[in-house]
Design a protein around this motif. Sequence first.
Motif, short mmCIF file in Angstrom:
data_model
loop_
_atom_site.label_atom_id
_atom_site.label_comp_id
_atom_site.label_asym_id
_atom_site.label_seq_id
_atom_site.Cartn_x
_atom_site.Cartn_y
_atom_site.Cartn_z
N VAL A 71 0.83 -1.20 0.00
CA VAL A 71 0.00 0.00 0.00
C VAL A 71 0.86 1.25 0.00
O VAL A 71 0.58 2.23 -0.71
CB VAL A 71 -0.94 -0.03 1.22
N TYR A 72 1.94 1.22 0.81
CA TYR A 72 2.83 2.39 0.86
C TYR A 72 3.47 2.66 -0.49
O TYR A 72 3.50 3.81 -0.96
CB TYR A 72 3.90 2.14 1.91
N ARG A 73 3.96 1.63 -1.16
CA ARG A 73 4.58 1.81 -2.47
C ARG A 73 3.56 2.26 -3.50
O ARG A 73 3.84 3.11 -4.38
CB ARG A 73 5.24 0.52 -2.94
N LEU B 261 1.40 6.54 -7.02
CA LEU B 261 0.31 7.41 -7.45
C LEU B 261 0.65 8.87 -7.22
O LEU B 261 0.30 9.74 -8.04
CB LEU B 261 -0.98 7.05 -6.69
N THR B 262 1.33 9.17 -6.13
CA THR B 262 1.71 10.56 -5.86
C THR B 262 2.67 11.08 -6.93
O THR B 262 2.58 12.25 -7.35
CB THR B 262 2.36 10.65 -4.48
N ARG B 263 3.59 10.27 -7.39
CA ARG B 263 4.53 10.69 -8.44
C ARG B 263 3.83 10.85 -9.79
O ARG B 263 4.18 11.72 -10.59
CB ARG B 263 5.66 9.69 -8.56
N ARG B 264 2.84 10.05 -10.10
CA ARG B 264 2.16 10.13 -11.39
C ARG B 264 1.31 11.38 -11.49
O ARG B 264 1.18 11.97 -12.58
CB ARG B 264 1.26 8.89 -11.56
#
Length: 308
Positions: A287-289, A294-297
């Motif tokens: 979940v963390y990865r 998603l934050t980077r995308r």
Amino acid sequence: MIGSVLLGGGMFLAGCSGSATSAASSSDTAAKTAGEAAGQADAAVPAAPAPRSAAHGNAGGQGGTGTTARLAPASIIYTAQLTVRAHDVSSAAAQAAQIAEGAGGYVSSETAKVNPDHPSDATASVQLKIPVAAYSATLGELGHRLGSQLALQQQAQDVTQQVADVNSQVTSDQAAIAQLRALLSHAGSVGDLLSVQNQINQEESNLESMQAQQRALSHQTSYATVTLTILGPKAKPVLHRPKAPPTLAGGFGAGWHALRVAVSWTLAFLGAIAPFAVVLAVAGYVVYRGRRWLTRRRPAAGAASPES
């Protein structure tokens, strides 16, 4: 003539002195005789008896007031544990009940363990209530008539002070209830009536509790309790070993044992939750990865949309 006069005067003087001496001697003899007679008279008269109060005082001084005071009868609870071996356990249990009933007692409880495949291993435990007056004789009869006696333990607990305290409390509660009832008849307002009635109810509750203790103590001191264990020919007796007093080594051993048990349970708990912890750790890492990806995308997508 002069010599005759002198001789006559000397004789007269000698006679007077002799008379005086004789009179003195006679008076001394009379006094001595009178004294001896008085002594004999005093010896002949018997001595007067001591006053009654003095005699009682001496007796009290020797024995004290405890010689005339009566001590209250002692209240003692007698208990005994008797173990016998008999050829027939059931017959011995029935005979024990007959002996107890013949002495004026009864059977309060009875348990038996019988194995049909091994009847010689049968055991029975019978609790008997025996009147205190027949306690010793009945205990000896049980040990000799039922079979061979293996063990006997007796205890005596003095509860005289406890019985006296309970009786005194019962008397005090009864007197308090009587006073409250008299006060209830003179109460004026409804509040006073309710207050006095509540106190009466409380005292009656305490009285019932004390009377229950009084009856229990009376029964325990009137009947001795005999726990009879009957063993078959091949049954093994149960050994009741007295507990040893606590020592430093025993306390250290008990603490070390408690520590080992605590560590063992802790390790067992950790071992039990370890698989779940691994699964949760893997799921959390995924979940963390995923959130980081998603934050980077999102920033990349936002920067590409204005150019287009």
